[in-house]
Structures are given as structure tokens and as C-alpha cells.
Design an enzyme around this catalytic site. Structure first.
Site, PDB file in Angstrom:
ATOM      1  CB  ALA A  47      -0.955   0.086   1.270  1.00  0.00           C
ATOM      2  CE  LYS A  48       3.018   2.317   4.887  1.00  0.00           C
ATOM      3  NZ  LYS A  48       2.759   3.280   5.801  1.00  0.00           N
ATOM      4  CG  ASP A  49       4.023   0.774  -4.554  1.00  0.00           C
ATOM      5  OD1 ASP A  49       4.978   0.645  -3.637  1.00  0.00           O
ATOM      6  OD2 ASP A  49       3.711  -0.071  -5.375  1.00  0.00           O
TER       7      ASP A  49
END
Length: 346
Positions: A47-49
Site C-alpha cells: 500500500a505504501k506505493d
């Protein structure tokens, strides 16, 4: 007329629009329907993208970043990988202060992506000069033309999910979602997603998942930090020993805590029952769903979205390693014998 080649202009075009997958076997004894938001389908496998691309592009828009600039961040691994990936595509340098609790898989990945990595002791206070928070701050002060992402205290962390993850879930469920269950570390994912969903339907229940050894649950309930609650735990990217400003506690109805051991086993269970190779934190959020069922949180009409933050490949030396599990005391004799299914032919 020559037809155009159908291709993304860079790997960054693949960020977001991750699939929603119905869970069938692991939830068969639970009331309601359960869907996993598969953040491992982002190109950086987490999710950090979303926040890496969003924060960097905002900095570019404001003129803060320019050619040759350096990106600096504090990370347990996933944000660092995403930032390193974006930095490569956009031509920036990347320096990362990483917790020693991060798996060796994650640290090796960061180095392979060209980042300069500083591994900092995990079990020191946030204001200790050796902590990854303080090391990142120092590196920022010492590095000319650098930007410190500071995801724990950056409102753009929350905004990225408000603009992307929340709308995606609303559209994918046709507005039928009744519960959002997500882990809370920096709090950006759960807060931004919840803010959008509650604007669409204030009745949606938002439940944060915390770790034993973290202060978030009690802070949410009392408004106070209880330092007696702080002790080492093994789950990465979940819980905190400080209060991140990126967490909007008003958007979270309540928190539930999970253990290291149960979360690790549930991650393995997801793989065996659903064919989804999920990360340690995904095991934690699925374990929380089981506990919520036992507490009577769900009914047959519940439509529950569970955010699976990352991919199991980042935990090969941890929860998917029998040796690591045994070293932590997470395996009993029955479990150990069940794991030893590999036969070597000589």
C-alpha cells in the site's frame, strides 16, 4: 495509421486500482461476507506505493524536489521500497533509516533498489538518537538538497488514501461496505480510507488493528500515552510507541489488539486456505477479524473489507520460515511435524 503500443510509460502507472478479492475458506465459519483489498498488487507490492508517489509528486509540484535531490525517510521496509522505486524512475537519490525489526528480506530489497540504508535498533525510545526517527532527522540535516518524507507526521500520507484507496473500495463494493478493518501504524491508510468512506456513509464501522506492546489502542480510548504498555513485539508496520499525527483517531470507531504468534499463524493460514501469499501484517488484520467475529461484531448482512497491506515474499526469513517460527516459540511439536513435508531424495 500506425497503431500505438499499449504500454505504461513507467512502473509508476501501475500504482493503485488494486483488486478486491472475496475470501471463502478462511471465513467460512464467520457471519457476513469478507473481501480482501489486495495492496500487494501495487508494483512495489504494498500500500505504501500510493503515498510514495503522491508525496513525491506533491513535492515536485511545489518545487521542493529537483534534479539531484535526495529523499530521506524512516521506514519498517515497505515505504522505503516504494520510495526507492519512485526515486529510481524520477532520478532522485534515496536514503533510508530502517528498524532492525524489519526482515532481512526487506533490507536486502532496499539495497537492491539502490537505496543507502541505515539499520537502527528497534527497541529504543523514539527520542533516542539511535532510533530510526532521530537518525532520519539527522541525515536530513546533514544532507544538502534533501527532503524528509516523515510519513508519521505528514498529512499527505492520509490524503493519498483519501483520494485513492477510499474511492476504490466504495466503487468496488457498490457502496455496500459495512465494515473496514485495517492495521494502524502511521495511520495514513486507515485514516484516509475511513475519511472518504464515512463521508459516503457515516454508518460504516472502522476498526483499527493494534499490537500488544503499542500505545495506539489505549491512547484512542483515553487520550493518554501509557509508557507501561510499550515493550518489544515482532509484527512490522503495525502499532507504535508514539502517536503519529497522520492518524485521525476520530475516523476510527475502536481498536483491537492481536498477538505476534496468532498473527504469524494466521498469515500462514491465509496462504494455505485462500492461495493468497500475504504478509505478516495481513495475518494480523485477518486475526483481528476472527476475534471481532467472536465478539459478535458481524451479522449475516455484514460486508467487510479487510486491507491486506503487502506480500508474503517480504517475510520469507520470518513468518514463512519454520526456523524463525521455532526460535520465537511459535511452534509446538504438532505444528513442527506438520510443517516438515519436504523430502530430500539422495
Amino acid at each position: 495509421m500506425e497503431k500505438k503500443i499499449k504500454a505504461c510509460q513507467s512502473i509508476l502507472d501501475l500504482i493503485g486500482n488494486t483488486p478486491l478479492v472475496k475470501l471463502n475458506q478462511i471465513t467460512q465459519d464467520l457471519k457476513g461476507e469478507f473481501y480482501a483489498k489486495m495492496e500487494s498488487f501495487n508494483p512495489g507490492h504494498s500500500a505504501k506505493d500510493r503515498i510514495a508517489a503522491f508525496i513525491i509528486e506533491e513535492a515536485e509540484r511545489k518545487g521542493i524536489l529537483k534534479e539531484g535531490s535526495t529523499i530521506i525517510e524512516t521506514t519498517s521496509g515497505n515505504t522505503g521500497f516504494s520510495l526507492a522505486m519512485v526515486a529510481i524512475v524520477k532520478g532522485y537519490k534515496c536514503i533510508l533509516a530502517v528498524s532492525s525489526k524489519s526482515s532481512q528480506d526487506k533490507i536486502d530489497m532496499l539495497r537492491c533498489m539502490g537505496a543507502q540504508v541505515y539499520v537502527c535498533p528497534a527497541h529504543v525510545s523514539a527520542d533516542d538518537p539511535r532510533s530510526y526517527y532521530e537518525v532520519a532527522k539527522r541525515l536530513h540535516e546533514e544532507t544538502e538538497d534533501s527532503i524528509y518524507i516523515n510519513q508519521y507526521f505528514n498529512e499527505l500520507n492520509t490524503e493519498a488514501h483519501y483520494r485513492t484507496t477510499g474511492p476504490e473500495i466504495w466503487e468496488q463494493t457498490n457502496g455496500q461496505i459495512t465494515h473496514l478493518v485495517a492495521c494502524s501504524g502511521t495511520g495514513g491508510t486507515i485514516s484516509g480510507t475511513a475519511r472518504f468512506l464515512k463521508e459516503m456513509n457515516p454508518e460504516i464501522r472502522v476498526i483499527g488493528v493494534d499490537a500488544y506492546g503499542s500505545v495506539l489502542k489505549k491512547y484512542h480510548e483515553t487520550g493518554k500515552i501509557d509508557k507501561n504498555e510499550i515493550y518489544p513485539y515482532r509484527i512490522e508496520g503495525l502499532g507504535k510507541n508514539l502517536i503519529p499525527e497522520a492518524t485521525d483517531f476520530d475516523m476510527i470507531d475502536y481498536f483491537i489488539k492481536v498477538t505476534d504468534r496468532e498473527s504469524a499463524h494466521t498469515a500462514r493460514e491465509i496462504a494455505k486456505k485462500e492461495g493468497i501469499f500475504a504478509g505478516y501484517t495481513s495475518g494480523a488484520v485477518m486475526q483481528a477479524v476472527k476475534q471481532l467475529h467472536e465478539q459478535g461484531e458481524f451479522t449475516e448482512s455484514s460486508r467487510v473489507v479487510i486491507i491486506f497491506p503487502d506480500h508474503g515474499s517480504r517475510y520469507m526469513s520470518k513468518v514463512y520460515s519454520d526456523k524463525w517460527m521455532e526460535a520465537q516459540g511459535f511452534m509446538d511439536a504438532v505444528e513442527e511435524s506438520a510443517q516438515k513435508k519436504v523430502e530430500i531424495i539422495r
